[in-house]
Design an enzyme around this catalytic site. Structure first.
Site, PDB file in Angstrom:
ATOM      1  N   ASP A 131       4.670   3.379   3.722  1.00 31.50           N
ATOM      2  CA  ASP A 131       3.645   2.376   4.009  1.00 31.50           C
ATOM      3  C   ASP A 131       3.163   2.606   5.430  1.00 31.50           C
ATOM      4  O   ASP A 131       3.957   2.944   6.316  1.00 31.50           O
ATOM      5  CB  ASP A 131       4.212   0.963   3.878  1.00 31.50           C
ATOM      6  CG  ASP A 131       4.473   0.546   2.438  1.00 31.50           C
ATOM      7  OD1 ASP A 131       3.793   1.074   1.534  1.00 31.50           O
ATOM      8  OD2 ASP A 131       5.348  -0.306   2.219  1.00 31.50           O
ATOM      9  N   ASP A 144      -0.827   0.803  -3.063  1.00 25.59           N
ATOM     10  CA  ASP A 144      -0.725  -0.656  -3.133  1.00 25.59           C
ATOM     11  C   ASP A 144      -2.104  -1.304  -3.212  1.00 25.59           C
ATOM     12  O   ASP A 144      -2.305  -2.266  -3.959  1.00 25.59           O
ATOM     13  CB  ASP A 144       0.016  -1.196  -1.905  1.00 25.59           C
ATOM     14  CG  ASP A 144       1.439  -0.696  -1.794  1.00 25.59           C
ATOM     15  OD1 ASP A 144       2.045  -0.338  -2.819  1.00 25.59           O
ATOM     16  OD2 ASP A 144       1.952  -0.657  -0.655  1.00 25.59           O
TER      17      ASP A 144
END
Length: 181
Positions: A131, A144
């Protein structure tokens, strides 16, 4: 010969091409941006882009959304594979552009994070998802964002009455109603 039947197969092929094309684009963009994040952001200080609202900050997420379930990472690949199987099953009736887009975004996002789970450290089925997009409240990645966009797309299509096969459920439910009071 039925015109609907002769048009259905080419339309379905176009919808499948759209679904898998979107999924492939999402997967490639996701993995490329994660490559860049590992290369340029890992071990570095956060990079603000819009003050404290958004920027780049490297994080290896062992869990699901918001880091939940980090002790059960092996289950996430199994869920992704089950969702992939469900998308393949549903695609047999695919006839809607909205559903093709939504399912393509979902599939690409799932595979983007699945690649991380399978091949990133600490190891097979336990890999941490990369991330790097810091949105102040949480840190995410392209996969995501695609999954979230898929959810919005599919909810809007459903609310508008657009069925998986492209038919209009709102129109179909009023056809048989008696409107003469």
């Amino acid at each position: 010969m039925n015109d609907d039947a002769t048009e259905t197969k080419p339309r379905r092929r176009r919808m499948l091409g759209m679904l898998f094309g979107i999924a492939a684009i999402v997967l490639v963009v996701d993995q490329f941006t994660k490559f860049l994040a590992v290369r340029f952001l890992e071990g570095q200080e956060p990079v603000p882009v819009i003050g404290t609202l958004a920027g780049f900050d490297f994080y290896r997420n062992p869990g699901a959304a918001l880091g939940l379930g980090s002790s059960m990472t092996w289950i996430f690949p199994l869920i992704a594979i089950a969702v992939f199987a469900a998308i393949l099953f549903l695609s047999r009736k695919l006839g809607s552009v909205a559903w093709a887009i939504g399912l393509g975004l979902l599939l690409g996002g799932l595979f983007g994070n699945l690649v991380d789970r399978l091949f990133r450290q600490p190891g097979f089925l336990h890999g941490a998802v990369v991330d790097f997009i810091d949105l102040s409240l949480f840190i995410c990645n392209v996969a995501d964002i695609a999954i979230s966009a898929a959810a919005v797309t599919l909810v809007v299509a459903s609310l508008k009455g657009i069925e998986l096969d492209g038919s209009d459920s709102k129109h179909a439910s009023t056809v048989g109603e008696d409107t003469h009071g």
